[in-house]
Write a protein that holds these residues in place. Structure first.
Motif, short mmCIF file in Angstrom:
data_model
loop_
_atom_site.label_atom_id
_atom_site.label_comp_id
_atom_site.label_asym_id
_atom_site.label_seq_id
_atom_site.Cartn_x
_atom_site.Cartn_y
_atom_site.Cartn_z
N LEU A 1 -7.46 16.94 1.17
CA LEU A 1 -7.39 15.74 0.33
C LEU A 1 -7.36 14.56 1.30
CD1 LEU A 1 -4.77 16.06 -2.57
CD2 LEU A 1 -7.26 15.99 -2.73
N LEU B 1 0.88 -1.16 0.00
CA LEU B 1 0.00 0.00 0.00
C LEU B 1 0.92 1.22 0.00
CD1 LEU B 1 -3.06 0.41 0.13
CD2 LEU B 1 -2.83 0.62 2.60
N LEU C 1 -6.54 10.99 2.91
CA LEU C 1 -5.36 10.13 2.79
C LEU C 1 -5.58 9.04 1.74
CD1 LEU C 1 -2.55 9.34 3.85
CD2 LEU C 1 -3.69 7.91 5.55
N ARG C 2 -6.80 8.49 1.72
CA ARG C 2 -7.05 7.38 0.79
C ARG C 2 -6.88 7.81 -0.66
NH1 ARG C 2 -12.18 8.78 -0.91
NH2 ARG C 2 -13.40 9.73 0.75
N SER C 3 -7.05 9.11 -0.92
CA SER C 3 -6.99 9.56 -2.32
C SER C 3 -5.59 9.44 -2.90
CB SER C 3 -7.50 11.00 -2.44
OG SER C 3 -6.58 11.90 -1.85
N ILE C 4 -4.56 9.36 -2.04
CA ILE C 4 -3.20 9.28 -2.58
C ILE C 4 -2.62 7.87 -2.48
CG2 ILE C 4 -2.74 11.72 -2.05
CD1 ILE C 4 -0.76 10.57 0.15
N LEU C 5 -3.43 6.90 -2.04
CA LEU C 5 -2.90 5.55 -1.86
C LEU C 5 -3.03 4.71 -3.13
CD1 LEU C 5 -4.19 4.64 1.71
CD2 LEU C 5 -1.89 5.34 1.04
N THR C 6 -2.04 3.83 -3.32
CA THR C 6 -2.11 2.85 -4.40
C THR C 6 -1.88 1.47 -3.80
OG1 THR C 6 0.26 2.86 -4.87
CG2 THR C 6 -1.07 4.52 -5.99
#
Lengths: 204, 282
Positions: free
Chosen positions: A187, A170, A189-194
């Motif tokens: 923004l 992650l 946090l989940r928006s920047i996760l891959t």
């Protein structure tokens, strides 16, 4: 999920040759240090749609991997090739009872990747004054946390056990971190996760 | 086999960290599985937004009374997400606004997630919003990502007797190849005046800017001057508000403040050439 197909394909491709290694040297001392310890198949994680690689393990805790990923034209202007160098540290190694299963509950790592794609509009060239586009569209730095579950394939005396393992990562990258840095609370946090998932097969 | 064997509250905590992050990520499935930050994949929710906004606008009776059309003009949201929240809150307080016009540079790095993030802010507007592509939106695969998320690079629409023509003027991104902006297309749009009382042209880079294809500056300005109905040219790129008459003729060139400047314009149009600019600070 249709992506499962890709994961299974990669997995099948990796397991087959790993089982068919002929004439392995009997002693570790005769093995060249150049020979990789494991091969890798990965899906996503910002490192390609289908990604293969090889890597080395140091003291069972640190993995150093080199990967080559592919993203087809369908998801890009022209196909992308993504070449990644990655270090993964897993401080804890847990045997699950007396079984063949082994768990690395937490891994953390970093990576450096280079993306090649003919269709990219350049950010580092002489179109604009130096520093106008201060980042490179090709080079990314990323970090991740994850975990890994391994299954022992063999345990012959005098030779280290071979494992097949599945892992997940992650992560995020430098440009996403820059984006969220000045926008904490604006923004999520989940928006920047891959997320990436992969398989490693020990060769020896 | 030299392995550590332990199980404790610590292990539970260690295990929980990535799992907590995963659940924070909402397990939104395929969007998490990113192939590359430069990929152009998007879901239906973040696809074809220009058409969807135009459909919403077409359904919308002209707000206010009489002849006046009022809309918000802003630009360059690139990476100013905190300001985007404030702008949306402020715009939603305004009355009789038809739509919001954003003069390009939706993204900073040309990444598809940036377009999604900006839409996640703009979708909270009570009115439709429309964009034109900026130079930053061209970075890497950005041009294609913009088209996937928003739509065409050149388009026009009509509302309240006004024709809005939105045109890609980011010539430097095409190495000044003499094709961008598409002056022929601009001419054809401006010539189609049946049922139109006034015209407004919006682009990212203004024609007097060094990032505009210099060989097309005169043809572009001439195209605007050739239509008597063109009442203003709207731009972004320079990040500061300005209202100038850089060329002969009656067409004012209005540059938007960027999101970062915490201000936007309310533009009111009425009659044939009448307009009013109001600055709102947020």
């Amino acid at each position: 999920m249709r992506y499962l197909f890709f994961i299974l394909t990669i997995l099948a491709g990796l397991v087959a040759p790993a089982h068919a290694q002929p004439g392995r040297p009997d002693s570790l001392h005769r093995r060249s240090w150049l020979l990789p310890h494991h091969v890798i198949g990965q899906f996503a994680g910002g490192q390609g749609m289908a990604t293969v690689g090889l890597g080395y393990t140091s003291r069972r805790r640190l993995d150093l991997d080199l990967l080559a990923g592919y993203v087809p034209r369908r998801y890009s202007i022209t196909p992308m090739g993504i070449f990644t160098a990655k270090a993964t540290y897993s401080p804890w190694l847990v045997s699950l009872g007396q079984s063949r299963w082994q768990l690395r509950p937490l891994s953390a790592g970093g990576m450096l990747s280079y993306t090649a794609s003919k269709g990219f509009n350049k950010t580092w060239d002489d179109k604009y004054s130096t520093g106008y586009y201060w980042w490179s569209a090709h080079t990314r730095i990323g970090g991740f946390v994850g975990g890994r579950l391994a299954y022992r394939l063999s345990n012959q005396s005098g030779r280290p056990a071979r494992f097949i393992s599945a892992y997940y990562e992650l992560g995020t990258n430098d440009l996403y971190l820059v984006s969220i840095w000045h926008n904490i609370g604006h923004l999520p946090l989940r928006s920047i996760l891959t997320l990436g998932v992969g398989v490693k097969v020990d060769l020896f | 086999m030299p392995t550590t064997y332990f199980y404790s509250a610590w292990l539970r905590r260690i295990l929980l960290l990535p799992l907590a992050l995963l659940s924070a990520a909402g397990l939104t499935g395929c969007e998490l599985f990113e192939f590359s930050p430069n990929e152009i994949r998007t879901t239906e929710e973040y696809h074809d937004l220009t058409r969807k906004n135009l459909d919403a606008l077409a359904e919308r009776p002209v707000p206010g009374n009489g002849d006046t059309l009022r809309f918000i003009f802003t630009g360059d949201p690139q990476r100013f997400y905190a300001e985007a929240d404030e702008l949306v809150a402020s715009v939603n307080q305004q009355r009789d606004i038809a739509f919001v016009a954003i003069a390009g540079d939706i993204s900073d790095f040309g990444l598809i997630r940036e377009f999604r993030w900006v839409h996640d802010k703009m979708r909270r507007l009570h009115v439709p919003y429309l964009t034109v592509i900026g130079n930053h939106d061209h970075a890497a695969n950005g041009r294609q990502s913009y088209q996937e998320v928003f739509g065409p690079l050149n388009y026009s629409f009509r509302y309240a007797g006004t024709q809005f023509v939105l045109v890609n003027t980011n010539g430097r991104e095409y190495d000044f190849n003499g094709q961008v902006p598409d002056v022929g297309w601009l001419h054809s749009q401006l010539a189609d005046t049946v049922g139109v009382r006034r015209q407004v042209v919006m682009s990212h880079v203004p024609p007097m800017d060094e990032d505009f294809d210099h060989q097309l500056e005169k043809p572009y300005v001439a195209a605007l001057a050739s239509s008597p109905l063109v009442m203003m040219q709207l731009n972004g790129h320079r990040h500061g508000f300005s209202e100038t008459w850089p060329y002969e003729g009656a067409i004012p060139y209005i540059n938007s403040a960027s999101f970062q400047k915490n201000r936007y314009l309310i533009i009111s149009l009425w009659g044939k050439r009448e307009f009013k600019l109001e600055t709102v600070y947020f």
